[in-house]
Scaffold this motif. Structure first.
Motif, PDB file in Angstrom:
ATOM      1  N   THR A 189       0.858  -1.172   0.000  1.00  0.00           N
ATOM      2  CA  THR A 189       0.000   0.000   0.000  1.00  0.00           C
ATOM      3  C   THR A 189       0.896   1.224   0.000  1.00  0.00           C
ATOM      4  N   TRP A 190       0.324   2.393  -0.078  1.00  0.00           N
ATOM      5  CA  TRP A 190       1.147   3.602  -0.105  1.00  0.00           C
ATOM      6  C   TRP A 190       1.400   4.078   1.311  1.00  0.00           C
ATOM      7  N   ALA A 191       2.483   4.826   1.472  1.00  0.00           N
ATOM      8  CA  ALA A 191       2.999   5.148   2.803  1.00  0.00           C
ATOM      9  C   ALA A 191       1.994   5.904   3.662  1.00  0.00           C
ATOM     10  N   SER A 192       1.290   6.867   3.087  1.00  0.00           N
ATOM     11  CA  SER A 192       0.362   7.674   3.880  1.00  0.00           C
ATOM     12  C   SER A 192      -0.752   6.823   4.459  1.00  0.00           C
ATOM     13  N   PHE A 193      -1.321   5.941   3.657  1.00  0.00           N
ATOM     14  CA  PHE A 193      -2.418   5.107   4.129  1.00  0.00           C
ATOM     15  C   PHE A 193      -1.917   4.111   5.169  1.00  0.00           C
ATOM     16  N   ALA A 194      -0.716   3.583   4.963  1.00  0.00           N
ATOM     17  CA  ALA A 194      -0.157   2.641   5.928  1.00  0.00           C
ATOM     18  C   ALA A 194       0.011   3.294   7.288  1.00  0.00           C
ATOM     19  N   SER A 195       0.587   4.493   7.322  1.00  0.00           N
ATOM     20  CA  SER A 195       0.890   5.129   8.593  1.00  0.00           C
ATOM     21  C   SER A 195      -0.337   5.734   9.251  1.00  0.00           C
ATOM     22  N   MET A 196      -1.318   6.180   8.467  1.00  0.00           N
ATOM     23  CA  MET A 196      -2.441   6.918   9.037  1.00  0.00           C
ATOM     24  C   MET A 196      -3.685   6.062   9.272  1.00  0.00           C
ATOM     25  N   TRP A 197      -3.819   4.947   8.571  1.00  0.00           N
ATOM     26  CA  TRP A 197      -5.024   4.135   8.766  1.00  0.00           C
ATOM     27  C   TRP A 197      -4.700   2.699   9.165  1.00  0.00           C
ATOM     28  N   LEU A 198      -3.796   2.045   8.431  1.00  0.00           N
ATOM     29  CA  LEU A 198      -3.573   0.615   8.648  1.00  0.00           C
ATOM     30  C   LEU A 198      -2.786   0.329   9.923  1.00  0.00           C
ATOM     31  N   ILE A 199      -1.628   0.932  10.082  1.00  0.00           N
ATOM     32  CA  ILE A 199      -0.750   0.616  11.213  1.00  0.00           C
ATOM     33  C   ILE A 199      -1.413   0.883  12.563  1.00  0.00           C
TER      34      ILE A 199
END
Length: 336
Positions: A107-117
């Protein structure tokens, strides 16, 4: 002792010989090296002699009761020590992961850090035997060839492959820090004129990403209504000129700038930080861009991948409910 090979060798040296050399060089003692390697002292001596023959130079100066590295031996030790350590560490990791279940997500970095992680802890708590690997990249990955099990993507419906599952849409809304709102209260859209507005610097480059811009939002809520030529505009909504603009490349940078009070950001409500306040909740705007789950065909039937996908769909359902996203996951959004 000096070795002068008749025919210089070019083939790679044996790993066993190299490990024996490293042990002797570290201990500077054949007996201690033999005990460490569970070999006889004569076996270690033969391995060193064979290695010297292969290298073509003496590696040790053998004294009556001591061993000393030659200049060639010192050079080889510097290389061998690092190489063997890396090999041992890699083998240790392979052994630890062998037989364990894992799921790889791109996935892209922004979505990983802000929603997934931020949500991963719940899955790891319920599935401690499943390892998760996240490949954060802004480039689309080919699931047919890449070593990943699923992709989380952000695109209009026409741009995703068949079988992609809709996770949730998004509503864009202005957000700001409580500290900024104390000094610059925002009760009406016109109040934004006294603030800095933050947005993505590359959002104007593509047609779909223009939906994420303040200009689109301002045209919708604060711009004058178009009128036929020669007639008065149907609305008197004023044009809004903010104090200044701030541009960033990534969504997490935009949110971070808003968190520390540098301005007002226009972000997806589902990605907004809990440290931010939505001052104009009545002024949300829908985006045509949607979040999707795309499964790699070779992975979708593995139990651990299915478990993660089911958990992901549950998290997406909670997000849809939180933002008031009505469409069902199987519904295809239409774009005006």
């Amino acid at each position: 002792m000096s070795l002068t090979p008749r025919h210089p060798r070019t083939r790679p040296i044996g790993m066993g010989h190299l490990r024996a050399f490293e042990a002797v060089a570290r201990h500077l003692n054949f007996r201690a090296a033999a005990e460490e390697l569970s070999l006889t002292q004569s076996a270690v001596s033969r391995q060193i002699q064979s290695l010297e023959d292969e290298v073509g130079a003496s590696l040790f100066l053998r004294h009556t009761r001591a061993v000393e590295l030659t200049s060639a031996g010192s050079m080889l030790l510097r290389a061998a020590g690092t190489a063997l350590e890396r090999v041992d560490n890699t083998v240790r990791q392979i052994r630890q992961s062998a037989g364990r279940k894992s799921v790889a997500i791109t996935t892209w970095a922004s979505f990983a850090s802000m929603w997934l992680i931020p949500r991963l802890e719940a899955f790891q708590r319920d599935h401690p035997d499943i390892d998760i690997r996240i490949d954060a990249t802004d480039s689309a990955v080919d699931l047919a060839t890449a070593d990943v099990d699923m992709a989380l993507r952000y695109a209009v419906p026409q741009a995703v492959p068949p079988g992609a599952v809709r996770l949730f849409g998004e509503k864009l809304t202005p957000v700001a820090s409580p500290w900024l709102l104390q000094s610059h209260p925002i009760r009406r859209i016109e109040d934004l004129a006294s603030c800095s507005l933050i947005e993505a610097g590359d959002a104007h480059r593509t047609r779909h990403l223009e939906w994420l811009t303040w200009q689109r939002w301002l045209d919708h809520f604060a711009g004058p209504e178009p009128a036929p030529r020669g007639r008065k505009a149907a609305s008197s909504k004023p044009r809004l000129n903010p104090q200044r603009w701030l541009y960033f490349n990534y969504a997490q940078q935009i949110v971070q700038a808003a968190v520390i009070g540098q301005g007002v950001a226009l972000v997806a409500e589902n990605l907004a930080s809990g440290a931010l306040v939505e001052p104009l909740p009545h002024a949300r705007i829908d985006s045509p861009l949607v979040y999707w789950l795309v499964m790699a065909p070779r992975s979708e039937h593995r139990p651990e991948v299915k478990a993660f996908a089911d958990w992901l769909l549950g998290q997406a359902a909670a997000t849809r409910e939180a933002i008031g996203d009505v469409p069902d996951p199987d519904t295809v959004d239409q774009i005006d």
